[in-house]
Scaffold this motif. Sequence first.
Motif, PDB file in Angstrom:
ATOM      1  N   GLY A 278     -36.957  29.893  19.169  1.00 18.93           N
ATOM      2  CA  GLY A 278     -36.957  28.529  18.624  1.00 18.93           C
ATOM      3  C   GLY A 278     -36.089  27.550  19.391  1.00 18.93           C
ATOM      4  N   LYS A 279     -35.298  28.052  20.365  1.00 19.62           N
ATOM      5  CA  LYS A 279     -34.419  27.152  21.131  1.00 19.62           C
ATOM      6  C   LYS A 279     -34.964  26.962  22.544  1.00 19.62           C
ATOM      7  CE  LYS A 279     -30.072  28.182  18.802  1.00 19.62           C
ATOM      8  NZ  LYS A 279     -30.393  29.544  18.261  1.00 19.62           N
ATOM      9  N   PRO A 280     -34.573  25.868  23.196  1.00 19.45           N
ATOM     10  CA  PRO A 280     -35.062  25.657  24.560  1.00 19.45           C
ATOM     11  C   PRO A 280     -34.537  26.713  25.527  1.00 19.45           C
ATOM     12  CG  PRO A 280     -33.702  23.780  23.817  1.00 19.45           C
ATOM     13  CD  PRO A 280     -33.737  24.768  22.702  1.00 19.45           C
ATOM     14  N   GLY A 281     -35.422  27.261  26.337  1.00 20.65           N
ATOM     15  CA  GLY A 281     -35.042  28.194  27.388  1.00 20.65           C
ATOM     16  C   GLY A 281     -35.217  27.523  28.737  1.00 20.65           C
ATOM     17  N   ALA A 282     -35.520  28.331  29.761  1.00 24.78           N
ATOM     18  CA  ALA A 282     -35.612  27.824  31.129  1.00 24.78           C
ATOM     19  C   ALA A 282     -36.896  27.031  31.337  1.00 24.78           C
ATOM     20  CB  ALA A 282     -35.573  28.993  32.099  1.00 24.78           C
ATOM     21  N   ARG A 283     -36.856  26.095  32.288  1.00 25.83           N
ATOM     22  CA  ARG A 283     -38.084  25.500  32.838  1.00 25.83           C
ATOM     23  C   ARG A 283     -38.584  26.459  33.910  1.00 25.83           C
ATOM     24  NH1 ARG A 283     -38.899  19.890  32.628  1.00 25.83           N
ATOM     25  NH2 ARG A 283     -40.961  20.400  33.424  1.00 25.83           N
ATOM     26  N   LYS A 284     -39.851  26.787  33.852  1.00 24.79           N
ATOM     27  CA  LYS A 284     -40.420  27.760  34.788  1.00 24.79           C
ATOM     28  C   LYS A 284     -41.909  27.502  34.936  1.00 24.79           C
ATOM     29  CE  LYS A 284     -38.372  31.957  35.109  1.00 24.79           C
ATOM     30  NZ  LYS A 284     -39.207  32.194  36.151  1.00 24.79           N
ATOM     31  N   ASP A 285     -42.515  28.118  35.977  1.00 28.92           N
ATOM     32  CA  ASP A 285     -43.975  28.119  36.050  1.00 28.92           C
ATOM     33  C   ASP A 285     -44.523  29.534  36.018  1.00 28.92           C
ATOM     34  OD1 ASP A 285     -44.074  29.086  38.897  1.00 28.92           O
ATOM     35  OD2 ASP A 285     -43.111  27.152  39.251  1.00 28.92           O
TER      36      ASP A 285
END
Length: 498
Positions: A446-453
Motif C-alpha cells: 500500500g506504500k510507494p516503492g521504487a520507480r522501475k520498468d
Amino acid sequence: MDRRQFLGLSAAAVVTGLLPGCSKDTPSGPRIGSNSQIVADYERKRRAANAAVAEVKLRAAATDVDLGGGVINTWTYNGGLPGPLIRVRKGDVIRATIQNDLPADTAIHWHGIGLRNDMDGVPGLTQEPIKPGSSFTYEFAVPDSGTHWFHPHLGTQLERGLYAPLIVDDPAEKADYDIDTIVIFDDWLKGDPDATLAGLKKNGMGGMDMPGMDHGSMVMPQSDVLDGDAADVTSYQGLLANGRFPTAPVVVGCREGQRVRLRIINAAADTAFRVGIPGQKMTVTHTDGFAVQPVEGDAVLLGQGERIDAIVTVKGVTRVIGVGEGRGLFAQLILYPEGAQASQDVPAMAQSVEKANPLRLPDFVAAESVRLASKSPDVTHDLVLGGPGSNYEWTINGIAFDHAKPLEGALDIKPGQRVRLNYRNDSTMFHPMHLHGHTFQVVNNGKPGARKDTAIVLPKQTLTVDFDATNPGQWVTHCHNVYHGESGMMSVLSYVES
Ligand code: C2O
Ligand code: CU
C-alpha cells in the motif's frame, strides 16, 4: 524505402489486429496505433525546438569477438560485445541508423526510455521488421535520465550478444562521485539459442534430450531469494561482465579512495544476478534509472532487464562480482587503483557474494523527486502469469502471445488514466516483468516503492504497480526471461481514444 512507407505498413499491422476474431474484447474506442497522429503530437510536445541531436550509426552483423576464453563468432552491434555505448543528455534527440547485416530480420528496442511508440522496436506492433541488407533510422526525444540499454525485440537475438548500454545524463544532477563505470552482466550459452528454445518447446521442462539442459542431471538451478527455480536452461558456458569471462576480466584503472558510480545492467537471457563488492557495502541510488532513497546493502538482486546504480569506494583491488542465481558461476569487473597488490582469493570472494543477503524490490522507495502523485487508479488490470504448458508455453491471462495477432487479450487503457497492474504469478518460477514506454511505481504493502520498468514477480506472489498513461500507443509488457517472453509471456497495453 522511406519511413512513411514503414509507418503505413505498421498501420496495416495494427489494423489487422482489430479484425473480428483477432481481438477477444472489443475496444471501447479506436485504438491509438503507433502511426497515429496522437503519437506524433505527443512527440512534438516532448521535443524541444533546440534539442541537441545525437547521431548514432549501428551495424548488426556476425563478427568475431574475444570473450577472454577464446574467440567466438556471434551477432554484435559494431563488432563489440557489449555493443557501443550511447550516451546523451536528458531532452536530447537520438537519431540512430541501424544497418542490418544479419542473416535475419531485426529491430531495436530502447529499454527504459519513455519514447514515441513508433520507435519502440517491436516488429508487428510498432514497426515492420528491418530486413537483412536494409537499414532503418530511429529518431526520438529522450525524456528521462538514467541507466538504460538497447537490444533487439525479435526471437532470441539478445542471447547472441546484441545488446549495449544507453546512458542518459541529467545536467541538473549533482554528482557526488569521481568516476562512473558501466557493468553489464550476461550469461553465455553453449551452442545456438534458437536450438535451445526449440528444445524447450519440443521437450518441455525437464524433458529428455533437451539441447538446453545438462544431460547428466535434471537438477534445475534453485535460489532462496527467488523462492525456487532460478533458470530453465543449464547449458551455459559461463557468465560475462562487459563481455568477458571472470578469468580474463575487464580492469578499470582508478585511484585509491575514489567514489565510483556503478551502473549495473542485467542483460542475461536466463540468469538473475546477485551483485556485490566483497569487503564493502554498496549504496544503491537508482533503480532502472530512477532515483531511490539511498539504501545500503551487502549485495543486490537483479532480474533480467533490471538495472541499478550504486556508489562504492575504491579500497585496494575492488571487485564487482555478479553471481548467477543457482548457477554456481560468477563474473567480475575489477576497479584497479594504481600500484595496488592483487593477491586475493577470488572464488572465496564470489562465495561471500553468493551468501550475502541482497537488497530486493521491497527495500527500495522512490525518491520524492520522482514519486508519482498519490492518486487512486482509474483502471486496474490483472495479469495472471502462467506456465509452462506441455509445449513450454508461458502465458498471460491464459494466452500465449502470438506475434501474428498481437492484440489478442490486449488490455485497454486511455490517455491520462492512472493505471494499476496486478502481475499475479500462478507459476512456480519467478518472472522479471517489463513494461515498455513507461516507468511504473511499485506498490509496497500500500506504500510507494521504487520507480522501475522491470521487476521480479516471485512464484505465487502478486506484484502491484501503478503508472500514469501519458505515452499513447501500443506497448508490450512481457517477461524478460528471453525464453519465457518468446514462448508467450507477453501481452499488449493498448491505448484507446477516450
Ligand atoms: Cu528489454 Cu521488451 O525489452
Ligand atoms: Cu518468465
